[in-house]
Write an enzyme that holds these catalytic residues in place. Sequence first.
Site: not given
Ligand code: SAH
Length: 219
Positions: A63
């Site tokens: 983000s």
């Molecule tokens: N907070 C992160 C950004 C994450 S992007 C940072 O600072 O880098 C969103 C993330 O959610 C991705 O890595 C994706 O793989 C994960 N995601 C998607 N669906 C999910 C689920 N059901 N359970 C856990 N993680 C999930």
Amino acid sequence: MGAFLASWPQLMAELLDRHPDLTDPRVRQAMLAVPRHEFVPPQWAGQAYVDEALPLGRGQTVSQPYVVAWMTQWLEIKPGDRVLEIGTGSGYQTAVLAQLAGEVFSIELDPQLADSARRTLDRLGLSGVHLRVGDGARGWTESAPFQAILLTCAPAQLPSALLAQLADGGRLVAPCGPMGSQELRRYRRNGDHVTVERGMAVRFVPLRQPGEITRDVPG
Ligand code: SAH
């Protein structure tokens, strides 16, 4: 890269200063303590202090710093709080939460991303962080309740297991709504009563079902 590394807190401070709505000094301190360039793929490190989301590989994104700070501020984390994060991704938001909370529990669906986040967090020597590979929609029952819960992927509908794991007085912040018209929402539990507030418009990747992990996504 040496000069760039030395001056990164200054670059982050300048970025945060452009947002007068970031008023919490503890959140500012937390943002100035976490080197964002360590969490992005090397080819993007030069862009780490530009106020934009960046690709983290596997089709996912880290983000925008402003949004990370804003969500963290909205969570109203107090020292000693237990925080649950859904979507570890690069581990950047996890590291920011770890500056403010007692313990952070973070769940990532994609084992490859979880592995890489674990290595980065270990390298930076962050304590009080627990990572798990799995479906975040189910929460982390054994360690519940949590004073704060953050989703960094957008669910079609807020998973009920997560609200059930929110402590009395706890806050849950999540991007809600379909791709293209999402907004942040804050749910607050008071006993059996849950209130909802609306926050800023955002763009997050969707919360996926187990089995939906894309293989060999470029970028
Ligand atoms: N907070 C992160 C950004 C994450 S992007 C940072 O600072 O880098 C969103 C993330 O959610 C991705 O890595 C994706 O793989 C994960 N995601 C998607 N669906 C999910 C689920 N059901 N359970 C856990 N993680 C999930």
